[in-house]
Design an enzyme around this catalytic site. Structure first.
Site, PDB file in Angstrom:
ATOM      1  N   GLU A   1       0.778  -1.003   0.667  1.00 30.60           N
ATOM      2  CA  GLU A   1      -0.066   0.427   0.184  1.00 30.60           C
ATOM      3  C   GLU A   1       0.982   1.035   0.129  1.00 30.60           C
ATOM      4  O   GLU A   1       1.604   1.467   1.141  1.00 30.60           O
ATOM      5  CB  GLU A   1      -1.002   0.191   1.206  1.00 30.60           C
ATOM      6  CG  GLU A   1      -2.080   1.475   1.340  1.00 30.60           C
ATOM      7  CD  GLU A   1      -2.758   1.060  -0.142  1.00 30.60           C
ATOM      8  OE1 GLU A   1      -3.083   2.938  -0.250  1.00 30.60           O
ATOM      9  OE2 GLU A   1      -3.794   0.738  -0.392  1.00 30.60           O
TER      10      GLU A   1
ATOM     11  N   HIS B   1     -45.837  -3.893   9.221  1.00 31.72           N
ATOM     12  CA  HIS B   1     -46.695  -1.941   8.905  1.00 31.72           C
ATOM     13  C   HIS B   1     -45.785  -1.247  10.223  1.00 31.72           C
ATOM     14  O   HIS B   1     -45.814  -1.359  11.485  1.00 31.72           O
ATOM     15  CB  HIS B   1     -48.213  -2.482   8.799  1.00 31.72           C
ATOM     16  CG  HIS B   1     -48.090  -1.124   9.126  1.00 31.72           C
ATOM     17  ND1 HIS B   1     -48.488   0.020   7.954  1.00 31.72           N
ATOM     18  CD2 HIS B   1     -49.661   0.119  10.056  1.00 31.72           C
ATOM     19  CE1 HIS B   1     -49.190   1.370   8.314  1.00 31.72           C
ATOM     20  NE2 HIS B   1     -49.810   0.949   9.230  1.00 31.72           N
TER      21      HIS B   1
ATOM     22  N   GLY C   1      -6.836   1.601   3.885  1.00 29.58           N
ATOM     23  CA  GLY C   1      -8.687   0.696   3.336  1.00 29.58           C
ATOM     24  C   GLY C   1      -9.029   1.357   2.081  1.00 29.58           C
ATOM     25  O   GLY C   1     -10.462   2.143   1.900  1.00 29.58           O
ATOM     26  N   GLY C   2      -8.574   2.497   1.215  1.00 28.50           N
ATOM     27  CA  GLY C   2      -8.562   2.973  -0.088  1.00 28.50           C
ATOM     28  C   GLY C   2      -9.614   4.159   0.351  1.00 28.50           C
ATOM     29  O   GLY C   2     -10.384   5.101   1.402  1.00 28.50           O
ATOM     30  N   THR C   3     -10.977   4.194  -0.721  1.00 24.95           N
ATOM     31  CA  THR C   3     -11.270   5.563  -0.701  1.00 24.95           C
ATOM     32  C   THR C   3     -11.943   5.392   0.162  1.00 24.95           C
ATOM     33  O   THR C   3     -12.673   5.976   0.532  1.00 24.95           O
ATOM     34  CB  THR C   3     -11.747   5.010  -2.356  1.00 24.95           C
ATOM     35  OG1 THR C   3     -11.287   5.622  -3.766  1.00 24.95           O
ATOM     36  CG2 THR C   3     -12.734   6.601  -2.925  1.00 24.95           C
ATOM     37  N   CYS C   4     -12.690   4.415   0.131  1.00 25.66           N
ATOM     38  CA  CYS C   4     -14.354   4.302   1.150  1.00 25.66           C
ATOM     39  C   CYS C   4     -14.093   4.170   2.131  1.00 25.66           C
ATOM     40  O   CYS C   4     -13.799   5.172   3.243  1.00 25.66           O
ATOM     41  CB  CYS C   4     -14.918   2.603   0.709  1.00 25.66           C
ATOM     42  SG  CYS C   4     -16.239   2.229   1.637  1.00 25.66           S
TER      43      CYS C   4
END
Length: 481
Positions: A53, A460, A58-61
């Site tokens: 990395e 409901h 963790g990247g973009t998210c």
């Protein structure tokens, strides 16, 4: 043995100027949504893994996408609801004071916690080493990173993407923000101009309008979120304009110039060619893959005209023993599709299955308020198939839960195949639409006819309870409103 300390072979060293090659069972380039999950599965199978990395785990998210933006959306929703207090029977006693630094700090904490969680997860994996640095291919099974050469019979690319900043007149002369900059912003723009009327741009437009900024959205196309059906586009525009957001479509020519401390956004629109003075400009016109500096040519890995790595239905690249997962393969632009890429690869390599990308139903959400939940085909796509269709549509004003919440904007609709009685697609633009759409998504994944919901007894009052009613309203349809 923990990820932080693993050395699969001897530590990298030079012997008469020759760099030692280290071998692993697998190399994963990128620690976004798919990478760590795949590392965990491979680790559990007893394989040695190097996960590389160059920036943020963790990247973009985790860092600039889903987690921080939905945190900001939640703050904007709370602020908007407080301003509507009188409708719900309470009075805050004056204007709502927005502490934008506190809003930003809350998002920053979510980012830090998410990233730390991913790092700790990786560090706790046996036989996994997290290596920080920029990876480049030297051959199909050899990767160089931080002065080391690594080799493995299987390599997985999970490098994600970044915002596109296109060449527009004057763009190099003014400050331009992307989604990465926006999630770190802790000051309130006086006037935010969003270039791009699609998913990312509209979320930021609404949240910052609710934080108190003036907002203008500029879109080249004739309508917002042009990939959606026209009724969805028009419904979204009505929602945003009702909150005081200015929308400028048909913007054929967009340019920028300095005007004191502001940015003059020059727009050639059919309806209005007047420039807009912005304190901040967000560029949200699309994404591009992070594939341009990986040395893919050295590995014989093919990319398409936009730089996305070409993969087959099982996510294998043109190079033997190399797979591409997530945003960089152009087969999905979402966190959940990246994670599903991991599931497909892991199932095929470790579980003896034969999973394929073509089995995946397209589904996603736009997290405005109200949100848009979508699955399958749009109406336009269904009509283009030429098959006989069934269609039903219901305004959210006819949904009891929406009325009770005082959130009745939007509608829900579904289109089905008249012969097979299978649902082809659905959209819910309305409160809870991002959650309620899963009732339709699950029906489609189960490949069940619409009658299967006839005797369901939904809870409901919910938004989801209207899905069986909506399906019972299906009528023959040829495209008319």
């Amino acid at each position: 043995m923990q990820a932080r300390h693993l050395r699969h072979t001897a530590s990298c060293q030079h012997d008469q100027g020759i760099l030692t090659m280290r071998s692993f069972d697998a190399i994963i380039i990128g620690a976004g949504q798919a990478g760590p999950a795949l590392a965990a599965r491979l680790s559990e199978a007893g394989q040695s893994v190097a996960i590389l990395e160059r920036h943020l785990v963790g990247g973009t998210c985790v860092n600039t996408g889903c987690r921080p933006t939905k945190t900001l959306v939640a703050s904007a929703y709370a602020i908007h609801t407080a301003r509507r207090g009188v409708e719900y029977g309470f009075d805050v006693g004056g204007a709502i004071a927005v502490d934008i630094k506190a809003v930003a700090a809350r998002a920053a904490k979510i980012i830090r916690d998410g990233r730390a969680g991913n790092e700790n997860w990786l560090f706790g994996m046996a036989n996994v080493e997290l290596i920080r640095g920029h990876a480049r291919f030297e051959a199909p099974n050899v990767v160089a990173v931080e002065g080391e050469r690594l080799t493995a019979p299987r390599i997985f690319i999970n490098v994600g993407g970044r915002a596109v900043v296109p060449d527009m007149p004057g763009i190099d002369e003014v400050p331009i923000l992307t989604n990465t900059d926006m999630v770190a912003l802790d000051t309130l723009p006086r006037h935010l101009v969003v270039i791009g009327g699609s998913y990312i741009g509209l979320e930021f437009a609404q949240m910052y309008r609710r934080f108190g900024a003036a907002v203008t959205v500029v879109e080249r196309a004739s309508r917002l979120i042009a990939r959606e059906d026209e009724d969805v586009s028009h419904g979204m525009r009505d929602i945003l304009e009702a909150e005081g957001i200015s929308v400028r479509t048909d913007a054929d020519c967009i340019g920028f110039a300095r005007n004191g401390d502001d940015v003059e956004v020059r727009i050639d629109c059919t309806q209005d060619a007047q420039p807009v003075l912005a304190s901040h400009v967000l560029m949200a016109v699309g994404r591009r893959p992070n594939t341009d500096d990986l040395g893919l040519d050295a590995a014989g890995i093919e990319v398409d005209a936009r730089g996305y790595i070409t993969v087959d239905d099982r996510l294998q690249t043109s190079a033997p023993g190399v797979w591409a997962l997530g945003d960089c393969n152009g087969r999905g632009a979402f966190t959940h599709t990246a994670y599903n890429d991991f599931e497909i690869v892991a199932a095929n390599l470790l579980d003896g299955e034969d999973r394929r990308v073509s089995q995946r139903l397209p589904g996603y959400a736009l997290y405005t308020d109200p949100p848009l939940g979508r699955v399958g085909m749009t109406d336009a796509q269904a009509l283009a198939t030429g098959r006989p269709l069934l269609h039903a549509k219901r305004a959210m004003t006819r949904v009891g839960r929406a009325v009770e919440k005082g959130e009745t904007l939007g509608f829900m609709k579904v289109v089905a195949d008249a012969k097979t009685r299978r649902i082809l697609g659905a959209a819910i633009l309305g409160t809870g639409g991002d959650e309620a759409i899963h009732g339709v998504l699950d029906m489609m994944n189960a490949d069940q006819p619409v009658e299967q919901l006839r005797w369901a007894v939904p809870i409901h009052p919910t938004v989801s309870e209207l899905i069986p009613t909506l399906l019972l309203d299906l009528q023959p349809w040829g495209g008319e409103a």
